[in-house]
Design a protein around this motif. Structure first.
Motif, PDB file in Angstrom:
ATOM      1  N   ALA A   1     -94.416 -12.422 -39.196  1.00 23.21           N
ATOM      2  CA  ALA A   1     -93.174 -11.758 -39.478  1.00 23.21           C
ATOM      3  C   ALA A   1     -92.193 -12.446 -40.210  1.00 23.21           C
ATOM      4  N   LEU A   2     -92.116 -13.663 -40.010  1.00 25.63           N
ATOM      5  CA  LEU A   2     -91.019 -14.471 -40.683  1.00 25.63           C
ATOM      6  C   LEU A   2     -91.553 -14.612 -42.204  1.00 25.63           C
TER       7      LEU A   2
ATOM      8  N   VAL B   1     -93.286 -12.635 -43.851  1.00 23.37           N
ATOM      9  CA  VAL B   1     -93.086 -11.177 -44.505  1.00 23.37           C
ATOM     10  C   VAL B   1     -91.637 -11.210 -44.764  1.00 23.37           C
ATOM     11  N   ALA B   2     -90.755 -11.561 -43.921  1.00 24.09           N
ATOM     12  CA  ALA B   2     -89.270 -11.397 -44.109  1.00 24.09           C
ATOM     13  C   ALA B   2     -88.918 -12.229 -45.388  1.00 24.09           C
TER      14      ALA B   2
ATOM     15  N   ILE C   1     -91.043 -11.760 -48.926  1.00 22.96           N
ATOM     16  CA  ILE C   1     -91.212 -10.173 -49.303  1.00 22.96           C
ATOM     17  C   ILE C   1     -89.951  -9.503 -50.190  1.00 22.96           C
TER      18      ILE C   1
ATOM     19  N   PHE D   1     -87.671 -17.561 -28.314  1.00 18.38           N
ATOM     20  CA  PHE D   1     -87.708 -16.864 -29.477  1.00 18.38           C
ATOM     21  C   PHE D   1     -86.354 -15.881 -29.632  1.00 18.38           C
TER      22      PHE D   1
ATOM     23  N   THR E   1     -81.952 -11.679 -41.101  1.00 21.29           N
ATOM     24  CA  THR E   1     -83.191 -11.053 -41.073  1.00 21.29           C
ATOM     25  C   THR E   1     -84.178 -11.922 -40.057  1.00 21.29           C
ATOM     26  N   VAL E   2     -84.146 -13.141 -40.426  1.00 24.50           N
ATOM     27  CA  VAL E   2     -84.940 -14.050 -39.339  1.00 24.50           C
ATOM     28  C   VAL E   2     -84.778 -14.033 -37.966  1.00 24.50           C
TER      29      VAL E   2
ATOM     30  N   LEU F   1     -85.703 -10.833 -36.377  1.00 18.60           N
ATOM     31  CA  LEU F   1     -87.166 -10.786 -36.367  1.00 18.60           C
ATOM     32  C   LEU F   1     -87.596 -11.696 -35.265  1.00 18.60           C
ATOM     33  N   LEU F   2     -86.989 -12.758 -34.947  1.00 22.15           N
ATOM     34  CA  LEU F   2     -87.202 -13.391 -33.701  1.00 22.15           C
ATOM     35  C   LEU F   2     -86.838 -12.762 -32.665  1.00 22.15           C
TER      36      LEU F   2
ATOM     37  N   VAL G   1     -89.336 -10.594 -31.653  1.00 19.37           N
ATOM     38  CA  VAL G   1     -90.576 -11.335 -30.915  1.00 19.37           C
ATOM     39  C   VAL G   1     -90.380 -10.976 -29.605  1.00 19.37           C
TER      40      VAL G   1
ATOM     41  N   TYR H   1     -85.419  -3.754 -45.584  1.00 20.77           N
ATOM     42  CA  TYR H   1     -86.661  -3.751 -45.985  1.00 20.77           C
ATOM     43  C   TYR H   1     -87.860  -4.511 -45.288  1.00 20.77           C
ATOM     44  N   PRO H   2     -87.507  -5.866 -44.846  1.00 24.06           N
ATOM     45  CA  PRO H   2     -88.323  -6.798 -44.082  1.00 24.06           C
ATOM     46  C   PRO H   2     -88.487  -6.117 -42.538  1.00 24.06           C
TER      47      PRO H   2
ATOM     48  N   VAL I   1     -92.067  -5.022 -41.169  1.00 23.04           N
ATOM     49  CA  VAL I   1     -92.844  -5.575 -39.791  1.00 23.04           C
ATOM     50  C   VAL I   1     -92.896  -4.476 -38.906  1.00 23.04           C
TER      51      VAL I   1
END
Lengths: 640, 496
Positions: free
Chosen positions: A633-634, A636-637, A640, B185, B219-220, B223-224, B227, B282-283, B287
């Protein structure tokens, strides 16, 4: 009474609903009571409605269609129940229509139906599916009543298909034997061919005439289509397709002999009151179309003539009592078709009435014989039953005499004679077929009587005939003999009441009575019938050895066997249609499209197997996948 | 930061307080009962104590449920910077509380003859319920994490509640280790986000996401966080624990994990992500889409030939959550209302059918023997015709067959997806509905096929569990046939 018209089909339907829902929990006597009451009340109601209808109809001033000019029946009751479908330009009502034609059918159906159900309460007593049987029987009668009372062709079609469904259910009633299920399927599929033609005919009528209301269809057809026009011919032909399927006429007759797989009262119901007469009813109901398409009407007559000879000869060679009766039904319906074909409309319906009485009687009597002889169907293993079963003998004799049209003393004579005397002045060829048929009919009827009741006793009957089974036999026997008196030709000093009644609806034969010809025809019929009886008596009672001589090896035996097998129609259809079709289906078994779906299933299963490997139960693997997922996932982030 | 505590705040928090207090009360009552049992005042053994615990728990949960309208009178209201009580939260709190009542009753039926079961089940259940409610009301990283942990920690103990069962212990340990690592996470993600944006307020964060594309660190971080959330929701690729835990935990607990735990998490996720303009993020969109499609396919394909009913339902729940994600992605700036309505309807349907299905499993199971293999269900229609009918209805609802509530839920999700032009997601959903039908019907058919093996012993059905199933079945059909009340409620929720 007029307002209660809807109750006539509703009563058997209610009986069906009660028996279908609660029948299994009800004691047998209650089941029998519900079944008999539903039909008995419907019959009583039909009589009441009929009396009032006739009284009012006679008192009302209306133009009879008997002049042959006004094609649409003038006196009828309509009862609109509710609108079934009503969308843009297409409307179909649940509407009942009673005219003299449907009245006659309703009376016969409810009365004969009630008799058969009463008989069945005894006949089926020991059967496990007691309530199921009566539920189906009541539904059968309800559907047939819907068919004949429908004022809209769509509703008629509902009844038509309902009758087909019930015949399927009842022929395959003992479904545990695959042969019975096969017979049921055969009946369903063969009649389906005709039904498809009927449905296309309905589409044609609707698209061309814009309505499916019976009355409207008939009057618009008469107004819009000139006689002999292509559309009228096509519509009449398509409806005829439906009629020959249901009525088991050539070339769709093959299902009826196999329909013997059902319990005997079912045969009585199918052959006498419901199902097979639906085709006759349909043609009579749509008679305007057939008058607009004279070629098709002639075709009806030709089919009838051919069928009656064909089935008569087959009946002559049967050794199975029920099959013999089945072929005789095909043959007798052939007479009705012949009548419709030569324009003897009311004579055809008259023959329906008398046939309903004597054919149900013959089947019911056959049921008693078969049951008491330990399910013995072969007439050559019966014999000598005259002394052991006198009641059955006398009633069977009444039925057989009426079937054979024994002159003057039986109902069958009056109807058959009427048909043939009207055929005489219209088509000599069909007339000769009818007379030939009369000879064959007399021959096979009395062959049955002779072989079953005379000669040596071969199987000893057991038990007694219960009263509930004996009563319908006696009543029907009286009617099989006496019902002819409702329509005695003036020539014999009688009063043709039924013809008068039917001519409220159906066109009169429109023949200028030629007394000499009529007498000639009647004499010819009477003499051939007597000749047939005499030959049967001689061959099967006096000189049984002769009957064996007939089937000595050689050409005669081959012909005999050929007739016995229904002239090989089953064989022919099997080769022509069934086998190529099955072959095609077999070829198509692993077809391309199927393999596509199979591959989808295969892929799914393989993916399932692969994915299942990820579920290995190991904690470290689970944690790692989670971390990998996070990294993915990271990734991709970020990228991308 | 100062805060003036007012009556309105207390009113808004009343349901949550009732549930939290009940946990303490039940714990104390159990202890007293046990003493009383030892002292001979109450009959010896654990059964009376357990029964008292069950009754108190159901009363407390029902009281909290009844107090929701009272809290609603004060809504929408922020209580401190941690918690917000609004119509959205109250709707989901109602859903969760109802599910908790069902689970409590199912648990009571499940432990019926078990004298050593104790009443701690109910304490843990109430704690978990409090955690779940905190999640749906939270508006801040702190309350988010707090709620999540209260819920999780209770669940570790609940999953391993059958101490005698190895599978149960395994389930508890697996859940503990994996949930703890996923929480790490989550915490790391929160730290990243806070480091970059300087806010821990979820509402503020959603505004930021809506305003402009965010720097990579945010963003990271998001996303974490995903998780952690994805683990809780058992979405692919964080789903591997699901089947093992579902299988090992007592059936009633499994029902809880499948419904309450997931529902609370999703309510939180939805509250802040719904309406986010994904074209700017977008990311995140990529995902989430991949996760949704992956969950549908992987869940359904794993369930395909599964011979263990609890595992089958576990895989099915993975796929169901995949469907649910579609509503989130379908929202966009304009589609917030439709998306929330779709998600609410789908979750309600999922709750009813999942609770019902696990309810049947639970009624057939006991701490000694989980009824989980297909053989236990083959021919169930002859041994327990009503249970078989109920399970079949639940399966049909999960498959989304019309006249069940599952159809309404699925229809709304599809409608939301079509409305947002999510062609790929809608296509995946349709394909997966087809795949799903296969295994739902496979189990449904098994119910009506004669069993080949020696049939398992007929078990007595506890009235409490039977009542739950009766209510669920009635709801399943009633809402499926006449969904207007549910739809009206959802519309009101969105408006509040």
């Amino acid at each position: 009474m007029r307002q209660l018209l809807w109750l006539i089909p509703a009563l058997p339907l209610a009986g069906f609903v009660i028996l279908a829902l609660a029948g299994r929990a009800m004691p047998r006597r209650a089941v029998a009571a519900v079944a008999v009451l539903a039909l008995g009340l419907a019959c009583a109601l039909a009589v009441g409605v009929g009396v009032e209808f006739v009284a009012q109809g006679s008192a009302t001033q209306w133009t009879s269609p008997a002049d042959g000019q006004s094609p649409v029946p003038a006196y009828a009751w309509r009862q609109s129940l509710w609108q079934w479908v009503g969308v843009d330009g297409f409307k179909s009502d649940v509407v009942l229509r009673l005219d003299s034609l449907s009245l006659v059918f309703v009376l016969v159906i409810t009365f004969v139906g009630a008799m058969i159900v009463l008989y069945s309460t005894g006949f089926m007593w020991g059967d496990d599916g007691y309530s199921r049987f009566f539920a189906y029987m009541n539904l059968f009668v309800a559907m047939m009543l819907t068919l004949v009372l429908a004022g809209d062709l769509l509703l008629l079609y509902l009844g038509w298909e309902g009758v087909g469904l019930c015949s399927f259910l009842l022929i395959g009633f003992w479904y545990k034997d695959p042969a019975n299920a096969r017979a049921a399927r055969k009946a369903f599929i063969v009649t389906r061919l005709g039904d498809t033609a009927f449905a296309i005919g309905l589409f044609l009528l609707f698209t061309r005439l814009g309505t499916l209301d019976v009355q409207e269809v008939l009057s618009r057809a008469a107004a819009q289509w000139p006689a002999g026009s292509t559309l009228a011919t096509a519509a009449a032909l398509l409806l005829l397709g439906g009629a020959i399927g249901k009525s088991a006429q050539l070339p769709l007759q093959t299902w009826l002999p196999d329909a013997m797989a059902g319990p005997t009262p079912v045969s009585a119901l199918i052959h006498a009151a419901t199902m097979v007469t639906a085709g006759v009813y349909l043609i009579a109901r749509m008679h305007v179309l057939y008058r607009l398409a004279p070629q098709v009407q002639l075709l009806v007559g030709i089919i009838g003539g051919a069928t009656l000879v064909y089935a008569g000869l087959s009946a002559l060679t049967q050794t199975d009592l029920k099959r013999a009766l089945a072929y005789s039904t095909i043959s007798q319906i052939g007479y009705m078709f012949l009548a419709l074909g030569v324009g003897a409309w009311s004579a055809g319906i008259f023959h329906f009435v008398t046939h309903a009485f004597f054919k149900s009687l013959l089947f019911l009597a056959a049921g008693v014989i078969i049951q008491r002889l330990h399910e013995e169907h072969d007439i050559f293993r019966m014999g000598g039953l005259l002394r052991r079963m006198p009641l059955v003998f006398w009633t069977f004799l009444a039925g057989a005499a009426s079937l054979a049209a024994l002159p003057l003393v039986t109902a069958g004579y009056y109807s058959k004679d009427l048909i043939l005397s009207e055929a005489w002045s219209s088509n000599k060829l069909l007339w000769s077929a009818g007379v030939l048929g009369a000879f064959i009919t007399a021959l096979y009827s009395f062959r049955l009587v002779g072989v079953i009741f005379f000669g040596q006793e071969k199987t000893a009957p057991r038990g007694r005939t219960p009263a509930v089974m004996a009563l319908p036999l006696v009543v029907l026997a009286v009617l099989a003999v006496a019902a002819g008196f409702i329509n005695v030709p003036p020539l014999l000093g009688g009063w043709p009441g039924l013809t008068r009644l039917l001519e409220w609806t159906l066109p009169s034969a429109g023949i200028h009575h030629d007394v000499a010809a009529e007498i000639g025809s009647s004499l010819a019929v009477a003499l051939t019938t007597l000749a047939g009886v005499a030959v049967a008596w001689l061959v099967y009672v006096r000189k049984p050895a002769w009957s064996e001589a007939i089937v000595r090896p050689g050409l005669r035996r081959l012909v005999w066997r050929w007739w016995n097998a229904g002239w090989g129609f089953d064989w022919l259809y099997d080769r022509l249609f069934v086998r190529p079709f099955v072959g095609l289906a077999r070829l198509n078994r692993d077809d391309f499209i199927d393999s596509f779906f199979d591959s989808v299933a295969w892929t799914s299963r393989q993916t399932h197997r692969a994915l299942s490997l990820t579920q290995n139960g190991q904690l470290r693997w689970y944690a790692m996948v989670m971390a990998l997922g996070a990294i993915l996932a990271l990734g991709v982030a970020i990228f991308i | 930061m100062s805060w003036n505590w007012t009556m309105a705040d207390a009113q808004a928090l009343l349901p949550l307080m009732v549930v939290s207090a009940a946990a303490v009360v039940v714990l104390l009552v159990l202890a007293c009962c046990r003493r009383a049992g030892v002292a001979g005042i109450l009959p010896a053994g654990e059964t009376p104590a357990t029964r008292i615990g069950a009754v108190l728990t159901v009363i407390a949960l029902a009281a909290a449920l009844a107090l929701l309208p009272v809290a609603g009178a004060a809504a929408p209201r922020s209580v401190t910077f941690l918690v917000i009580v609004d119509g959205y939260g109250l709707f989901f709190a109602g859903l969760l509380l109802s599910a908790c009542i069902a689970v409590a009753l199912l648990g009571h039926s499940y432990f019926r003859q078990e004298t050593s079961a104790g009443g701690e089940f109910y304490v843990l259940l109430l704690l978990a319920a409090a955690g779940a409610m905190t999640l749906v009301f939270s508006r801040h990283f702190a309350s988010f994490f707090l709620g999540l942990e209260i819920l999780s920690v209770s669940l570790y103990a609940l999953a391993a509640y059958n101490r005698a069962s190895l599978a149960g212990l395994e389930a508890g340990v697996k859940y503990l280790v994996l949930a703890a690592s996923s929480a790490s996470f989550l915490l790391l993600g929160m730290a990243f986000v806070y480091a970059k944006t300087g806010t821990m307020d979820l509402g503020r964060l959603a505004q930021l996401l809506n305003a402009a594309p965010q720097p990579a660190l945010v963003t990271v971080g998001l996303l974490l966080i995903m998780v952690g959330v994805g683990f809780k929701l058992a979405l692919v690729p964080f789903h591997l624990w699901t089947a093992d835990v579902y299988q090992g935990a007592p059936a009633a607990v499994t029902a809880f994990i499948a419904t309450v735990s997931k529902g609370a998490m999703f309510a939180l996720l939805m509250r802040y992500l719904v309406g986010v303009n994904f074209t700017l993020q977008y990311p995140l969109l990529a995902v989430l889409t991949a996760v949704a499609v992956g969950s549908m396919f992987v869940g359904n394909l794993l369930a395909l030939r599964q011979e263990n009913v609890k595992r089958l339902l576990a895989y099915s729940s993975i796929a169901q959550l995949g469907y649910l994600l579609v509503t989130l992605l379908a929202a966009g700036p304009g589609g917030r209302e439709l998306a929330i309505r779709a998600a609410g309807g789908f979750l309600a349907a999922y709750f009813i059918a999942t609770l019902g299905a696990f309810g049947v499993v639970s009624l057939l199971s006991s701490p000694q023997r989980e009824a989980e293999s297909f053989d236990d269900y083959r021919g169930l229609a002859w041994r327990h015709p009503v249970l078989a009918g109920v399970l079949a209805a639940m399966l049909l609802s999960l498959a989304g067959i019309p006249l069940t509530v599952g159809f309404i839920g699925k229809f709304y999700v599809l409608a939301a997806g079509v409305n947002a032009n999510l062609a790929a997601l809608v296509a995946a959903m349709v394909i997966n509905s087809g795949i799903g039908l296969y295994y739902y019907l496979r189990l449904a058919i098994a119910l009506f096929t004669p069993s080949r093996a020696e049939p398992p012993p007929r078990v007595a059905i506890h009235p409490a569990g039977a009542a739950v199933l009766a209510v669920l079945t009635v709801l399943l059909v009633a809402v499926g046939v006449y969904p207007q009340p549910l739809l009206r409620l959802l519309a009101a929720v969105v408006a509040l």
